[in-house]
Write an enzyme that holds these catalytic residues in place. Sequence first.
Site, short mmCIF file in Angstrom:
data_model
loop_
_atom_site.label_atom_id
_atom_site.label_comp_id
_atom_site.label_asym_id
_atom_site.label_seq_id
_atom_site.Cartn_x
_atom_site.Cartn_y
_atom_site.Cartn_z
N ARG A 1 56.99 49.09 48.34
CA ARG A 1 56.33 48.04 48.46
C ARG A 1 56.78 47.09 49.63
NH1 ARG A 1 53.16 45.75 43.51
NH2 ARG A 1 54.99 44.62 42.81
N ARG B 1 60.40 44.95 34.04
CA ARG B 1 58.94 44.56 34.09
C ARG B 1 58.23 45.67 33.21
NH1 ARG B 1 56.94 43.31 39.50
NH2 ARG B 1 58.61 44.50 40.43
N ARG C 1 49.72 38.25 29.54
CA ARG C 1 50.56 39.20 29.77
C ARG C 1 51.36 39.51 28.07
NH1 ARG C 1 51.79 39.24 35.68
NH2 ARG C 1 53.69 40.78 35.76
N ARG D 1 59.66 42.20 48.00
CA ARG D 1 59.59 41.10 46.80
C ARG D 1 60.84 40.99 46.25
NH1 ARG D 1 54.09 41.49 43.38
NH2 ARG D 1 55.61 41.17 41.64
N LYS E 1 46.54 46.12 41.39
CA LYS E 1 45.67 45.03 40.83
C LYS E 1 45.28 43.98 41.99
CE LYS E 1 48.62 43.34 37.79
NZ LYS E 1 49.80 43.94 37.89
P1 AMP Z 1 53.08 39.63 39.28
O1 AMP Z 1 52.77 39.41 40.66
O2 AMP Z 1 51.59 39.54 38.43
O3 AMP Z 1 53.78 40.75 39.13
O4 AMP Z 1 54.09 38.27 38.70
C1 AMP Z 1 55.35 38.12 39.34
C2 AMP Z 1 56.28 37.51 38.45
O5 AMP Z 1 55.80 36.18 38.21
C3 AMP Z 1 56.38 38.09 36.79
O6 AMP Z 1 57.44 39.21 36.92
C4 AMP Z 1 56.78 36.96 35.98
O7 AMP Z 1 58.24 36.55 36.37
C5 AMP Z 1 55.76 36.04 36.45
N1 AMP Z 1 54.69 35.94 35.89
C6 AMP Z 1 53.37 36.31 36.58
N2 AMP Z 1 52.44 36.04 35.56
C7 AMP Z 1 52.89 35.70 34.33
C8 AMP Z 1 52.37 35.58 32.92
N3 AMP Z 1 51.23 35.81 32.64
N4 AMP Z 1 53.32 35.53 32.11
C9 AMP Z 1 54.70 35.44 32.48
N5 AMP Z 1 55.14 35.30 33.64
C10 AMP Z 1 54.40 35.72 34.49
#
Ligand code: AMP
Length: 215
Positions: free
Chosen positions: A123, A167, A89, A156, A14
């Site tokens: 990653r 996740r 989400r 990360r 993404k």
């Molecule tokens: P990502 O980089 O999109 O995988 O986001 C990293 C982390 O941020 C996720 O595992 C969540 O803990 C938090 N996060 C990001 N976007 C959301 C969302 N829309 N709702 C809830 N938590 C989020």
Amino acid sequence: MRKYVIMGVQGSGKGTQSQMLRDDLDLVHISVGDIFRWHVRNRTKLGAQVRRIMAAGELVGDDLVESVVRRRLDDHDWNFGFIIDGFPRNGRQAEFFMESYDIDAVIHLELPDDEVRRRVLNRRLCPNCGMDYNLIADRPEVEGRCDICGHELVTRADDTPEALEARLRDYHEKTRPVLELFRRKEVVHDVDGRPPLEDVQNAIRKTLGLPAYTR
Ligand code: AMP
């Protein structure tokens, strides 16, 4: 004005695909995860609230997420549109989003869980400029250093096997149903996330009716 949402399981590309669209079409890339990571890195109050939740691979509470998204979208700092990544989400976030904003398309990157595990556990990320690397397919030229800015690469905090399983579970239970909501509005474009980066980018452009990607 182009308003896109990009969805897909962790590691589906993404972030990378959004950046390729952003650079070429002058879109603003809004990544909710990047906003939270910025707060954690800079030790803000919000960062302290989300740090542990993120490291465990869990979802941050809807109220907090909605206020961050609302504030970010209220900036209106785009001329040509935006691409939002990592949001919505779950059902509640999708309802909040659809009530307040019109979108042109949802790009859905599809990737099987086994491939997700292979990608995510390999990653690496540049904490300085945000560039993403993969130790299998997209290695940095100098081991452990960012090709763009030379900063040391990190893993990360949530790219551990335990956090990844949390996740993946959330994605299948909570995020997939959001796609079904969008499908009813006939805005979803399914794209296979397995081919090389540029092929995926071109598949996205083809389905959105955009010109092909040129480096
Ligand atoms: P990502 O980089 O999109 O995988 O986001 C990293 C982390 O941020 C996720 O595992 C969540 O803990 C938090 N996060 C990001 N976007 C959301 C969302 N829309 N709702 C809830 N938590 C989020």
